[in-house]
Design an enzyme around this catalytic site. Sequence first.
Site, PDB file in Angstrom:
ATOM      1  N   LYS A 198      85.044  41.087  26.702  1.00 43.57           N
ATOM      2  CA  LYS A 198      84.761  42.321  25.940  1.00 43.57           C
ATOM      3  C   LYS A 198      85.674  42.418  24.716  1.00 43.57           C
ATOM      4  CE  LYS A 198      84.387  47.314  26.978  1.00 43.57           C
ATOM      5  NZ  LYS A 198      84.691  48.302  28.043  1.00 43.57           N
ATOM      6  N   GLU A 230      79.327  46.864  34.792  1.00 42.19           N
ATOM      7  CA  GLU A 230      80.670  46.485  34.330  1.00 42.19           C
ATOM      8  C   GLU A 230      81.704  46.683  35.461  1.00 42.19           C
ATOM      9  OE1 GLU A 230      82.256  49.311  31.473  1.00 42.19           O
ATOM     10  OE2 GLU A 230      83.683  47.863  30.665  1.00 42.19           O
ATOM     11  N   CYS A 248      79.583  47.748  27.580  1.00 45.38           N
ATOM     12  CA  CYS A 248      79.881  49.188  27.553  1.00 45.38           C
ATOM     13  C   CYS A 248      80.334  49.713  26.181  1.00 45.38           C
ATOM     14  CB  CYS A 248      80.899  49.498  28.659  1.00 45.38           C
ATOM     15  SG  CYS A 248      80.879  51.247  29.166  1.00 45.38           S
TER      16      CYS A 248
HETATM   17  N1  LIG Z   1      84.050  51.363  30.081  1.00 43.83           N
HETATM   18  C1  LIG Z   1      83.868  51.728  28.830  1.00 43.83           C
HETATM   19  O1  LIG Z   1      83.818  50.908  27.945  1.00 43.83           O
HETATM   20  C2  LIG Z   1      83.754  53.207  28.591  1.00 43.83           C
HETATM   21  C3  LIG Z   1      83.193  53.549  27.238  1.00 43.83           C
HETATM   22  C4  LIG Z   1      83.134  55.021  27.019  1.00 43.83           C
HETATM   23  O2  LIG Z   1      83.503  55.808  27.880  1.00 43.83           O
HETATM   24  C5  LIG Z   1      82.614  55.530  25.745  1.00 43.83           C
HETATM   25  O3  LIG Z   1      82.369  54.749  24.827  1.00 43.83           O
HETATM   26  O4  LIG Z   1      82.444  56.767  25.633  1.00 43.83           O
END
Ligand SMILES: NC(=O)CCC(=O)C(=O)O
Length: 264
Positions: free
Chosen positions: A111, A40, A146
Amino acid sequence: MRASLIQLSVDASESADERRRRAASLVRGRKGDDLVVLPELWTAGAWAYDRWGADCEALDGPTAEAMSAAAREAGAWLHAGSIVERDRDGTLYNTALLFDPAGEPRGHYRKIHRYGFDTGEATLMGGGEDVVTVPTDFGVIGLAICYDLRFPELFRALLDTGAELIVVPAAWPAARLEHWRLLTRTRALEEQVFLLACCATGKHGGMQQGGHSAIVDPWGTVLAEARTAEQEETVTADLDMTEVARIRTELPVLRDRVLDRARS
Ligand SMILES: NC(=O)CCC(=O)C(=O)O
């Protein structure tokens, strides 16, 4: 089919341009793979909010151009992780890009669930609205990013749109590594899909990213996993895509869904 996750190091020692060149060279080195995946926001850095304004780009910007060429040279499908996309109105999105082995763009995904709890991505970016699946030579790929991992309803929607393999680029913090490991296996098992989770390594914006990129099969078994949070490495596994139908038949839990059917 053979898939590789490039657990790229993303830190402040490199510019976006330098990292783009390095990533392209790593992708070119994966000749023989069918699918290659990057993490990502690896150009700007997922936690480097101060870089997003300078390193944002259009869907056909420098990252897309470099990744299209790299996919073509590797002769592989390339999930190029995600970029900070800037649309015509100036809104930023966290957008994943998928290229076929000819270097043609075959899909992108903005996203949907933005991380930050009223800070960071949640305030600086717009949210996507579309559930995206893409047919390929080896099966239907579903796209997520993510923090999306925490929202099972997206994965169920991907399943219902035909996904057999779901790709999740990430910049998950090392501090929540056990959530990452649990959620990646759970999403694969509950949707009975292959799940390819490619997390960045390295530290920037005060955040150590968690690495431990993993390929999980539809039984929930980890086929391959990166060894550490700190090191750049490539994780490879051979996927037998016929396992998806076999496991869905052998353990037909998806057929036994009740509430979804009652609502539709
Ligand atoms: N970049 C992200 O989406 C981080 C997600 C995260 O830190 C978490 O779900 O815990």
